[in-house]
Design an enzyme around this catalytic site. Structure first.
Site, PDB file in Angstrom:
ATOM      1  N   CYS A 221       0.853  -1.196   0.000  1.00  0.00           N
ATOM      2  CA  CYS A 221       0.000   0.000   0.000  1.00  0.00           C
ATOM      3  C   CYS A 221       0.888   1.246   0.000  1.00  0.00           C
ATOM      4  O   CYS A 221       2.024   1.223   0.455  1.00  0.00           O
ATOM      5  CB  CYS A 221      -0.990  -0.007   1.153  1.00  0.00           C
ATOM      6  SG  CYS A 221      -0.271  -0.231   2.786  1.00  0.00           S
ATOM      7  N   SER A 254       3.039  -2.414   4.064  1.00  0.00           N
ATOM      8  CA  SER A 254       3.026  -0.961   3.872  1.00  0.00           C
ATOM      9  C   SER A 254       4.270  -0.510   3.114  1.00  0.00           C
ATOM     10  O   SER A 254       5.316  -1.158   3.193  1.00  0.00           O
ATOM     11  CB  SER A 254       2.995  -0.250   5.225  1.00  0.00           C
ATOM     12  OG  SER A 254       4.265  -0.319   5.841  1.00  0.00           O
ATOM     13  N   ASP A 255       4.156   0.581   2.415  1.00  0.00           N
ATOM     14  CA  ASP A 255       5.372   1.238   1.942  1.00  0.00           C
ATOM     15  C   ASP A 255       6.119   1.723   3.189  1.00  0.00           C
ATOM     16  O   ASP A 255       5.566   1.774   4.290  1.00  0.00           O
ATOM     17  CB  ASP A 255       5.056   2.393   0.971  1.00  0.00           C
ATOM     18  CG  ASP A 255       6.270   2.741   0.097  1.00  0.00           C
ATOM     19  OD1 ASP A 255       7.418   2.351   0.456  1.00  0.00           O
ATOM     20  OD2 ASP A 255       6.096   3.409  -0.940  1.00  0.00           O
ATOM     21  N   TRP A 256       7.365   2.087   3.001  1.00  0.00           N
ATOM     22  CA  TRP A 256       8.246   2.393   4.126  1.00  0.00           C
ATOM     23  C   TRP A 256       7.819   3.687   4.850  1.00  0.00           C
ATOM     24  O   TRP A 256       7.939   4.770   4.299  1.00  0.00           O
ATOM     25  CB  TRP A 256       9.688   2.442   3.632  1.00  0.00           C
ATOM     26  CG  TRP A 256      10.369   1.091   3.653  1.00  0.00           C
ATOM     27  CD1 TRP A 256      11.584   0.814   4.223  1.00  0.00           C
ATOM     28  CD2 TRP A 256       9.902  -0.162   3.142  1.00  0.00           C
ATOM     29  NE1 TRP A 256      11.885  -0.521   4.091  1.00  0.00           N
ATOM     30  CE2 TRP A 256      10.876  -1.149   3.435  1.00  0.00           C
ATOM     31  CE3 TRP A 256       8.744  -0.576   2.488  1.00  0.00           C
ATOM     32  CZ2 TRP A 256      10.731  -2.499   3.087  1.00  0.00           C
ATOM     33  CZ3 TRP A 256       8.597  -1.931   2.136  1.00  0.00           C
ATOM     34  CH2 TRP A 256       9.576  -2.858   2.439  1.00  0.00           C
ATOM     35  N   ALA A 258       4.663   4.276   5.592  1.00  0.00           N
ATOM     36  CA  ALA A 258       3.358   4.705   5.075  1.00  0.00           C
ATOM     37  C   ALA A 258       2.227   4.335   6.031  1.00  0.00           C
ATOM     38  O   ALA A 258       1.072   4.642   5.773  1.00  0.00           O
ATOM     39  CB  ALA A 258       3.095   4.095   3.702  1.00  0.00           C
TER      40      ALA A 258
END
Ligand code: NOJ
Length: 766
Positions: A221, A254-256, A258
């Protein structure tokens, strides 16, 4: 006033082991049933930034013999280590329009990840903006934004089964990212992408649908908000669209950084937070101990954490990482440290790089048969992009700078070049054979030297570039997304200076998307133009194959190039503001992205989507349309006969993945003949014209094929069409529906703009 709203969707659908996931989910359930709550939570929480050997790490659970998980970038090869291949960008891959090559490249990349012991490869990308090149997307804001072209999305970077076949064939879990509407880099962590339901379904969800169909193991995401709700705790996007409608069976990570909440995100469908800490090295997490507490105090049901950990492990079992998988053998953050074992995984992948590089090079202009070159006596090479980078191929961290030939964008979507063959080196090697005199001037600004070098040469080749990348590196005021579409280092001026003294100027462009070439494209002395994209480590070698006709150009534009920047459907200025703490980015062009906007507004492009020249010519004839399963289907709309709503589906994936919706229902064929003197490849494309009043753009791409033909030989190409291909998303019914009326079928080898395509009809009673 911001009216955007993202409706709630709860509870989070549990993975059921649907489709090909049955065995993997079963294994994962057994595995997870032996874990304590803390151990389950550990599967959902990265160890923290730089806490392990990879960019993302899930800790080992020694008690049960689990070694943990290594998550590593990038979409074009293994990032931040040595002994790897620097592959062509995703966008180049898209420009080949060749599913076989796409697969070959993807498989080779997967093998390198496996060889390095990576469990989850953080790619492919599905969107764009500054990162459009990573994704093979076609830009929303052409400068800036990207998304996959319709048939191409999937098919291109991920041919109908690529993510999974790649992950399965190589044994690596792929990660479809960034979910969803992460179409710009500037303000990517603060802006809300405001998009209507139909547009989300028909445009932006599409590549994720194809990924899920191909059993992609994981989805990432994104940083942005979707209709005012953060992507990683947006229940509509994660629970609703992805896990319910598409029936995605694996994990969402998750994106880093995010993740913006613990309980909220877990309930909304996030399964794993990366890199684990709230912000890099903050020493706390939204998950971890807080998730355990949330279960103990009843805020998050234990069943959700069970599902999260089952989903994490299901991907691992799906691709068979439980037996014989290589251990991690590199160290992202200490390349010279003792944990980097320097395992070389390159194999013969350089061949694939060179092939994709050549197949993706797009010939836009070729007057007087300037190309291919025929033993020229003298060649002048002009511009810094012709030569090797001054600081070496990896001179800027994560490739955030350009001082020589450009072959990769910047940011996390990068690898270290093992070497980089510049055009200068490759052309000189060729010159040995041809006894050509090669001279050069690698300065972009010394016009006097450029002019004296070019004067009298048989061919003057001017090399231009322009670059983009990820937001965390600002290269010369380009915050990921490009600031404008003109050449860097005033390259357009260099072309004009050289065109003053040479009547045979060949322009070669290395770029991450569309460029504005209006300053010189109509100049009579500019005889040929090649768009080479970002071709990876074999750049010069791929180019030489094209220049000298060893490889007949067949790359096609995976985006439209406008005559005026204002003609693009969305503009850079709209997002280039820091005034609002949460910029609202309204996708007002709706379905009209790229060529569709041009067609809908009768704008003539400079070069249209799908365009690209060859050294031979093709002729397309004999269009035939037929229905495949007429007897069994009274109505075109399958849902009239069969309820495929996910609520009835037991061991079935979600409603948008119904087999009947996607099975071939019609087939379109046409004959293509090579009517020129040389062997070459054509790329016939199929565009549909929806019935009037259905609210669709004038034409939409629904098929493409790349065919290789000897001179004068003929081949029949066929384009299967499914009900999904003919459907629009009905926002009332919340399902795919085929509009009433006749569909026109257009087939062309030219581009989306061809005024005289072959045409046929799918009548309304078929
Ligand atoms: C942020 C990027 O957006 C994402 O694509 C990448 O995988 C992570 N950083 C990890 O490097």
């Amino acid at each position: 006033v911001n009216n955007s709203f993202s409706p709630p969707f709860y509870p989070s659908p549990e993975t059921r082991g649907a489709g090909n996931w049955t065995y993997a989910v079963e294994k994962a359930r057994i595995f997870v049933s032996n874990l304590t709550l803390e151990e389950k939570v550990n599967l959902t929480t990265g160890v923290g930034w730089t806490g392990g050997r990879c960019v993302g790490n899930i800790p080992a659970i020694e008690r049960v013999g689990f070694d943990g998980l290594c998550l590593q970038d990038a979409p074009l090869g293994v990032r931040m280590t040595d002994g790897v291949t620097a592959f062509p960008s995703g966008l180049n891959t898209a420009a080949t329009f060749d599913r076989k090559l796409m697969y070959e490249r993807a498989l080779a990349i997967g093998e390198e990840f496996r060889g390095k012991g990576v469990n989850i490869a953080l790619g492919p990308g599905m969107n764009g903006g500054g990162r459009v090149a990573e994704s093979a997307c076609r830009p929303r804001l052409q400068v800036v934004n990207g998304k996959w072209e319709e048939g191409i999305p999937i098919s291109l970077v991920n041919p109908p089964s690529t993510p999974s076949r790649v992950s399965k064939d190589a044994g690596v879990q792929a990660c479809a990212k960034h979910y969803i509407l992460n179409e710009q880099e500037r303000n990517r962590t603060t802006s809300s992408s405001n998009v209507d339901d139909a547009t989300i379904h028909e445009i932006y969800l599409h590549p994720f649908l194809r990924s899920v169909q191909a059993d992609v193991a994981t989805v990432m995401c994104s940083y942005n908000l979707i209709n005012s709700s953060w992507a990683c705790h947006n229940s509509k996007a994660l629970n609703g669209l992805l896990k319910h409608e598409l029936g995605f069976q694996g994990q969402v990570l998750s994106d880093w950084q995010a993740t913006h909440s613990g309980v909220g995100s877990a309930l909304a469908g996030l399964d794993q937070t990366m890199p684990g800490d709230v912000t890099f090295n903050s020493n706390n997490s939204y998950f971890g101990a807080n998730l355990t507490m949330a279960v103990n105090n009843g805020s998050v049901p234990l069943s959700r954490v069970d599902d999260m950990s089952v989903r994490v492990m299901a991907g691992f079992f799906l691709v068979g990482q439980d037996s014989g998988y290589p251990a991690v053998n590199f160290d992202t953050f200490k390349k010279g440290g003792p944990l980097n074992e320097h395992v070389n995984v390159q194999d013969d992948h350089a061949d694939i790089v060179r092939k994709v590089g050549a197949a993706s090079t797009i010939l836009l202009k070729n007057e007087n048969n300037t190309l291919p070159l025929r033993k020229p006596r003298t060649i002048a090479l002009l511009g810094s992009d012709a030569g090797p980078p001054i600081r070496g191929p990896n001179g800027y961290p994560d490739r955030g700078g350009v001082d020589g030939t450009l072959a990769m964008g910047w940011g996390s979507g990068t690898t270290e070049f093992p070497y980089l063959i510049s055009p200068l080196e490759a052309i000189q090697r060729r010159a040995i054979m041809d006894k050509t005199l090669v001279s050069w001037s690698l300065s972009d600004f010394d016009y006097d030297l450029a002019v004296s070098t070019a004067t009298g040469a048989d061919v003057a080749m001017v090399f231009l570039n322009s670059d983009s990348g990820e937001e965390y590196i600002n290269v010369d005021g380009n915050i990921g997304d490009r600031r404008n579409l003109t050449a860097w280092h005033a390259g357009d001026q260099l072309v004009l200076a050289v065109a003053n003294v040479s009547s045979n100027v060949v322009v070669v462009y290395h770029q991450p998307g569309p460029v504005n070439m209006e300053a010189w494209i109509d100049h009579p002395n500019v005889t040929a133009v090649l768009l080479a994209g970002l071709p990876g480590q074999e750049s010069g070698n791929s180019l030489v194959e094209i220049l000298y006709g060893d490889y007949n150009p067949s790359g096609r534009l995976p985006f439209t190039i406008a005559r005026n920047d204002a003609d693009y459907p969305a503009q850079l200025e709209f997002i280039n503001t820091n005034l609002d703490p949460q910029p609202q980015v309204d996708y007002n062009e709706r379905l009209n992205v790229d060529y569709r906007h041009f067609l809908a507004n009768s704008l003539t492009p400079r070069y249209g989507f799908g365009h690209g020249l060859s050294y031979t010519r093709f002729n397309l004839t004999n269009l035939q349309v037929s229905g495949l399963d007429k007897p069994t289907i009274q109505a075109r709309n399958i849902w009239r006969e069969e309820s495929f709503s996910a609520s009835n589906a037991t061991n079935q994936v979600g409603s948008s993945l119904s087999e009947a919706l996607h099975a071939p229902r019609w087939v379109v064929t046409a004959d293509v003949q090579n009517v020129g003197g040389v062997y070459g490849c054509d790329v016939p494309q199929l565009y549909l014209v929806f019935p009037e009043g259905s609210g669709e753009p004038p034409r939409v791409l629904r098929g493409f094929e790349r065919v290789t033909l000897e001179s004068w030989s003929v081949e029949t190409v066929s384009f299967p069409l499914s009900r999904y291909d003919l459907s629009i998303w009905d926002t009332e019914l919340q399902r795919w529906r085929i509009p009433e009326g006749d569909f026109d079928v257009l087939v062309t080898s030219e581009s989306a703009f061809d005024k005289q395509p072959l045409s046929g009809t799918i009548p309304s009673d078929w």
